[in-house]
Design a protein around this motif. Sequence first.
Motif, PDB file in Angstrom:
ATOM      1  N   VAL A 181       0.845  -1.201   0.000  1.00 33.03           N
ATOM      2  CA  VAL A 181       0.000   0.000   0.000  1.00 33.03           C
ATOM      3  C   VAL A 181       0.874   1.242   0.000  1.00 33.03           C
ATOM      4  N   ARG A 182       1.890   1.253   0.843  1.00 32.83           N
ATOM      5  CA  ARG A 182       2.801   2.397   0.900  1.00 32.83           C
ATOM      6  C   ARG A 182       3.443   2.645  -0.470  1.00 32.83           C
ATOM      7  N   GLY A 183       3.893   1.580  -1.127  1.00 35.18           N
ATOM      8  CA  GLY A 183       4.518   1.722  -2.438  1.00 35.18           C
ATOM      9  C   GLY A 183       3.538   2.219  -3.494  1.00 35.18           C
ATOM     10  N   MET A 184       2.321   1.672  -3.498  1.00 39.29           N
ATOM     11  CA  MET A 184       1.324   2.105  -4.484  1.00 39.29           C
ATOM     12  C   MET A 184       0.934   3.562  -4.264  1.00 39.29           C
ATOM     13  N   LEU A 185       0.805   3.965  -2.993  1.00 38.10           N
ATOM     14  CA  LEU A 185       0.477   5.353  -2.707  1.00 38.10           C
ATOM     15  C   LEU A 185       1.579   6.285  -3.170  1.00 38.10           C
ATOM     16  N   HIS A 186       2.832   5.877  -2.945  1.00 33.50           N
ATOM     17  CA  HIS A 186       3.967   6.698  -3.382  1.00 33.50           C
ATOM     18  C   HIS A 186       3.931   6.887  -4.897  1.00 33.50           C
ATOM     19  N   ARG A 187       3.697   5.804  -5.638  1.00 29.86           N
ATOM     20  CA  ARG A 187       3.657   5.900  -7.102  1.00 29.86           C
ATOM     21  C   ARG A 187       2.459   6.716  -7.568  1.00 29.86           C
ATOM     22  N   ALA A 188       1.304   6.514  -6.916  1.00 37.77           N
ATOM     23  CA  ALA A 188       0.105   7.270  -7.295  1.00 37.77           C
ATOM     24  C   ALA A 188       0.315   8.759  -7.067  1.00 37.77           C
ATOM     25  N   ARG A 189       0.878   9.109  -5.915  1.00 39.59           N
ATOM     26  CA  ARG A 189       1.104  10.522  -5.617  1.00 39.59           C
ATOM     27  C   ARG A 189       2.090  11.146  -6.597  1.00 39.59           C
ATOM     28  N   ALA A 190       3.139  10.395  -6.942  1.00 42.15           N
ATOM     29  CA  ALA A 190       4.126  10.916  -7.891  1.00 42.15           C
ATOM     30  C   ALA A 190       3.500  11.131  -9.262  1.00 42.15           C
ATOM     31  N   THR A 191       2.702  10.181  -9.713  1.00 40.27           N
ATOM     32  CA  THR A 191       2.052  10.302 -11.023  1.00 40.27           C
ATOM     33  C   THR A 191       1.073  11.462 -11.032  1.00 40.27           C
ATOM     34  N   LEU A 192       0.269  11.581  -9.970  1.00 35.87           N
ATOM     35  CA  LEU A 192      -0.702  12.668  -9.915  1.00 35.87           C
ATOM     36  C   LEU A 192      -0.009  14.020  -9.825  1.00 35.87           C
ATOM     37  N   ALA A 193       1.082  14.099  -9.083  1.00 42.03           N
ATOM     38  CA  ALA A 193       1.826  15.361  -8.992  1.00 42.03           C
ATOM     39  C   ALA A 193       2.341  15.781 -10.367  1.00 42.03           C
ATOM     40  N   GLU A 194       2.809  14.819 -11.143  1.00 44.22           N
ATOM     41  CA  GLU A 194       3.295  15.119 -12.493  1.00 44.22           C
ATOM     42  C   GLU A 194       2.144  15.557 -13.398  1.00 44.22           C
ATOM     43  N   ARG A 195       1.047  14.837 -13.347  1.00 45.17           N
ATOM     44  CA  ARG A 195      -0.091  15.166 -14.216  1.00 45.17           C
ATOM     45  C   ARG A 195      -0.763  16.478 -13.830  1.00 45.17           C
ATOM     46  N   MET A 196      -0.690  16.827 -12.555  1.00 40.43           N
ATOM     47  CA  MET A 196      -1.375  18.034 -12.076  1.00 40.43           C
ATOM     48  C   MET A 196      -0.416  19.212 -11.908  1.00 40.43           C
ATOM     49  N   LYS A 197       0.799  19.122 -12.430  1.00 39.96           N
ATOM     50  CA  LYS A 197       1.786  20.183 -12.186  1.00 39.96           C
ATOM     51  C   LYS A 197       1.323  21.527 -12.749  1.00 39.96           C
ATOM     52  N   GLY A 198       0.465  21.516 -13.782  1.00 40.99           N
ATOM     53  CA  GLY A 198      -0.043  22.763 -14.317  1.00 40.99           C
ATOM     54  C   GLY A 198      -0.944  23.523 -13.363  1.00 40.99           C
ATOM     55  N   TRP A 199      -1.353  22.871 -12.269  1.00 36.64           N
ATOM     56  CA  TRP A 199      -2.258  23.511 -11.308  1.00 36.64           C
ATOM     57  C   TRP A 199      -1.519  24.108 -10.114  1.00 36.64           C
ATOM     58  N   ARG A 200      -0.192  23.962 -10.086  1.00 34.86           N
ATOM     59  CA  ARG A 200       0.547  24.513  -8.939  1.00 34.86           C
ATOM     60  C   ARG A 200       0.743  26.009  -9.082  1.00 34.86           C
TER      61      ARG A 200
END
Length: 200
Positions: A181-200
């Motif tokens: 779970v920890r690993g999947m959350l880390h990957r999910a957060r990293a992917t979402l951060a990359e995809r949502m970088k235009g919103w920062r």
Amino acid sequence: MARLPPGAIVGQVEAVGDGGYAGAVSDLSLARRAALRDRAAFTALVDRHGPAMYRYVLRMVQDPEVAADCLQDTLVAAWTGFPGFRGESAPRTWLFGIATRQAYRHRSHAARLPGPLPDDLVESASHAPDQDAVDTALVEALDIALLGLPPLQRSCWLLREVEGLHYAEIADILGTTHDAVRGMLHRARATLAERMKGWR
């Protein structure tokens, strides 16, 4: 069991009331009573957890009609399955496990939805002048980004970030380990951060 019209299950979940049980009655007590076919106890559990389960499956499948079907199937499976509930996990965890399986079962419908927005569209949406429009666009962009995640990562992220479940509960729901779970959350957060970088 006959299908309810789209959205009707949500109203039903929100309108069931406490089933005659005070809020102080524990989930485990209600689950044990539901296992003995106590409809009022089952209704009280639905009142407590149904809206959150609907919110979760809706974010998983991104279609209100499919989400309503998932929730109805979840509630039917829970009612028929409660006699076999042994209390090895919390009732909420058990219910979310059923909801997750139903969402995965219906995910073929969600797979036909469009893929993630191109970065230039996500970035341009951030310049909308009206704050409500920006907020709406942000939620829509996040939902599209979530659909781009593998289903287990999406489940992990939603269960942790939206529903506030602990790692151990998520591991129980998904039939995996705390470390996974920890690993999947880390990957999910990293992917979402990359995809949502235009919103920062």
